[in-house]
Design a protein around this motif. Sequence first.
Motif: not given
Length: 91
Positions: A20-29, A34-35
């Motif tokens: 979950s932590d890895e996925l969250e980091q990937e999502k934020e990246a 995009l931002k």
Amino acid sequence: MTIQEINEKMSALAEYERLSDELEQEKEALKDDLKRYMIDNDLTVLNGLEHKATYTAVTSTRLDTKALKSAHSDLVKEYIITSVSNRFTFR
């Protein structure tokens, strides 16, 4: 539950937490990429083929409870509500 079952569940939970932590980091990246693109290109809306992203300023108004407590502690005491909840932590 046996100690073996407890350990198995805790091990599984630890693995899911790591994933979950890895996925969250990937999502934020991905969001950051995009931002950054939207900022660089002065966009507030970005349309893809299937998805749409928006990046806009949001204004919110909040009560400064620290200042209120400092200036009117007696008034704050009249309106304080205490609640109790359960917290599960896992490390």
